[in-house]
Design a protein around this motif. Sequence first.
Motif, PDB file in Angstrom:
ATOM      1  N   LEU A  50       0.827  -1.217   0.000  1.00 29.03           N
ATOM      2  CA  LEU A  50       0.000   0.000   0.000  1.00 29.03           C
ATOM      3  C   LEU A  50       0.853   1.255   0.000  1.00 29.03           C
ATOM      4  CD1 LEU A  50      -3.043  -0.273   2.411  1.00 29.03           C
ATOM      5  CD2 LEU A  50      -3.015   0.499   0.046  1.00 29.03           C
ATOM      6  N   LEU A  51       1.864   1.263   0.862  1.00 28.20           N
ATOM      7  CA  LEU A  51       2.716   2.443   0.957  1.00 28.20           C
ATOM      8  C   LEU A  51       3.532   2.608  -0.325  1.00 28.20           C
ATOM      9  CD1 LEU A  51       3.532   4.797   2.688  1.00 28.20           C
ATOM     10  CD2 LEU A  51       5.253   3.393   3.776  1.00 28.20           C
ATOM     11  N   ALA A  71       1.323   4.231  -2.648  1.00 27.35           N
ATOM     12  CA  ALA A  71       1.182   5.648  -2.309  1.00 27.35           C
ATOM     13  C   ALA A  71       2.404   6.437  -2.792  1.00 27.35           C
ATOM     14  CB  ALA A  71       0.997   5.810  -0.806  1.00 27.35           C
ATOM     15  N   ALA A 124       2.029   6.880  -6.379  1.00 24.79           N
ATOM     16  CA  ALA A 124       0.950   7.844  -6.614  1.00 24.79           C
ATOM     17  C   ALA A 124       1.446   9.274  -6.420  1.00 24.79           C
ATOM     18  CB  ALA A 124      -0.213   7.558  -5.671  1.00 24.79           C
ATOM     19  N   PHE A 125       2.317   9.454  -5.429  1.00 21.72           N
ATOM     20  CA  PHE A 125       2.871  10.790  -5.168  1.00 21.72           C
ATOM     21  C   PHE A 125       3.648  11.275  -6.396  1.00 21.72           C
ATOM     22  CE2 PHE A 125       6.093  13.588  -3.073  1.00 21.72           C
ATOM     23  CZ  PHE A 125       5.208  14.503  -2.533  1.00 21.72           C
ATOM     24  N   THR A 126       4.445  10.377  -6.972  1.00 18.78           N
ATOM     25  CA  THR A 126       5.180  10.720  -8.203  1.00 18.78           C
ATOM     26  C   THR A 126       4.214  11.051  -9.335  1.00 18.78           C
ATOM     27  OG1 THR A 126       6.921   9.221  -7.533  1.00 18.78           O
ATOM     28  CG2 THR A 126       6.920   9.861  -9.805  1.00 18.78           C
ATOM     29  N   PHE A 127       3.142  10.278  -9.407  1.00 21.67           N
ATOM     30  CA  PHE A 127       2.135  10.481 -10.448  1.00 21.67           C
ATOM     31  C   PHE A 127       1.525  11.875 -10.343  1.00 21.67           C
ATOM     32  CE2 PHE A 127      -0.518   7.822 -13.335  1.00 21.67           C
ATOM     33  CZ  PHE A 127       0.506   7.030 -13.794  1.00 21.67           C
ATOM     34  N   VAL A 128       1.112  12.232  -9.148  1.00 23.01           N
ATOM     35  CA  VAL A 128       0.478  13.547  -8.960  1.00 23.01           C
ATOM     36  C   VAL A 128       1.470  14.649  -9.291  1.00 23.01           C
ATOM     37  CG1 VAL A 128      -0.667  15.098  -7.352  1.00 23.01           C
ATOM     38  CG2 VAL A 128      -0.911  12.654  -7.067  1.00 23.01           C
ATOM     39  N   VAL A 155       3.626  15.176   3.321  1.00 21.20           N
ATOM     40  CA  VAL A 155       3.224  13.772   3.255  1.00 21.20           C
ATOM     41  C   VAL A 155       3.934  12.973   4.341  1.00 21.20           C
ATOM     42  CG1 VAL A 155       3.322  11.687   1.850  1.00 21.20           C
ATOM     43  CG2 VAL A 155       2.585  13.824   0.839  1.00 21.20           C
ATOM     44  N   LEU A 171       2.199  13.433   7.590  1.00 19.42           N
ATOM     45  CA  LEU A 171       0.977  12.642   7.652  1.00 19.42           C
ATOM     46  C   LEU A 171       1.309  11.173   7.876  1.00 19.42           C
ATOM     47  CD1 LEU A 171      -1.032  14.296   4.725  1.00 19.42           C
ATOM     48  CD2 LEU A 171      -1.363  14.631   7.176  1.00 19.42           C
ATOM     49  N   LEU A 172       2.401  10.715   7.260  1.00 19.14           N
ATOM     50  CA  LEU A 172       2.798   9.317   7.436  1.00 19.14           C
ATOM     51  C   LEU A 172       3.234   9.059   8.873  1.00 19.14           C
ATOM     52  CD1 LEU A 172       4.788   8.532   4.170  1.00 19.14           C
ATOM     53  CD2 LEU A 172       2.605   7.577   4.874  1.00 19.14           C
ATOM     54  N   SER A 212       1.258   6.123  10.012  1.00 19.01           N
ATOM     55  CA  SER A 212       1.926   4.856   9.702  1.00 19.01           C
ATOM     56  C   SER A 212       3.232   4.711  10.463  1.00 19.01           C
ATOM     57  CB  SER A 212       2.215   4.770   8.199  1.00 19.01           C
ATOM     58  OG  SER A 212       1.125   5.198   7.460  1.00 19.01           O
TER      59      SER A 212
END
Lengths: 272, 140
Positions: A43-44, A47, A50-54, A200, A203-204, A208
Amino acid sequence: MHIAEGFLPPAHAIAWGVASAPFVVHGVRSLTREVKEHPESTLLLGASGAFTFVLSALKIPSVTGSCSHPTGTGLGAILFRPPVMAVLGTITLLFQALLLAHGGLTTLGANVFSMAIAGPWAGYAVYRLLKRYDVPLMAAVFCGAFVADLSTYCVTSVQLALAFPDPGSGFLGALGKFGGIFAVTQIPLAVSEGLLTVLVMRLLVQSSRGELTRLGVLLQRARPATAPGATPATDRAPGPTMDTTTAKTEAKIKATDQDTGDARTETEARAR
Amino acid sequence: MSRNAKINTLLIVLVAALAVLPLVLGLGDHKEEPFAGADAQAETAITEIEPDYEPWFSPLYEPPSGEVESALFALQAALGAGVLAYYFGLRRGRRQGVERERERALDGHAGPTAEPSGDVPGAASGLTADGESRTGAGQA
């Protein structure tokens, strides 16, 4: 901003492809190993990708009067080490090359080398170095992400200067030219990326904690009995020294504790 | 707002300011095409250095218009943001679940002396959720 399709001579395109390939292959291996050994980190990993994607989809205006986009590779490099980012970065670049005509297939090798290999490694090196000298985590994360972003575009400038040396001033002249376009534009964006990566990471840390500890980003929690105030992530109620009953529930909770640093301080307070 | 939330908000505001300031200050005004992509500028620079360079390969697929291109970029950002939001939402939910579980466990242990003797089973479970006390009463 990556090197556009067809804008590297074939010899350079092939050379960068050859240089990148082993890193990507090695990256695929470490990625599959990570997923196999620690399925909970999938999952991480997602994520981080996904961060790179955004971030690489956001074209942001810069002080030079042109636009560029961050890379988002620093976060994953800090969390999972750079080899993993060679894969996640390549996926992002492929998406952009195939669907958005941004970057390209012939320049994929060069772009992978700058964004998915050089950037993550440079950022990771800075992050590790700063952590070794006991720089606070978030400062190290900021610098790591900043360097990962900026160095990507420095490498892009070098790649273009190698392929297109200036007829008058040679390689260095061309490097100045491409550096002015890519690297200078990138400076404020690299600051932005550093700030977003810190966001981020914060938040982690809240959500997490266990995962970050396993990945070595956070240190093993200090024993609560010796340093009760030092452990909680939040500023909430560090509390006085514990009595034996709390210590007992503490031990019980610790056994089941995965990644809920906050919840723990609350239950501590409740037990008291 | 907690201190944590304040810091996070500040970070977001800073990033927004960094993106907006070049526009507000008109830093692109001196350019023919303000705020064009750095990659397009690099292409121009290449043709300046080597006027006869021709790109020898063109993209397999090119978005037919700027609108479609921006849609695809938005899709990319949305995919990424979606996965990130899923991750943090899931974590938060799990954390809350664990928290609730603990609360229940701690409530259950609040009267440990009464529990093992089993004098009033309804009373011990009555401290926890309603559903449990009802099943306890039903069995008794």
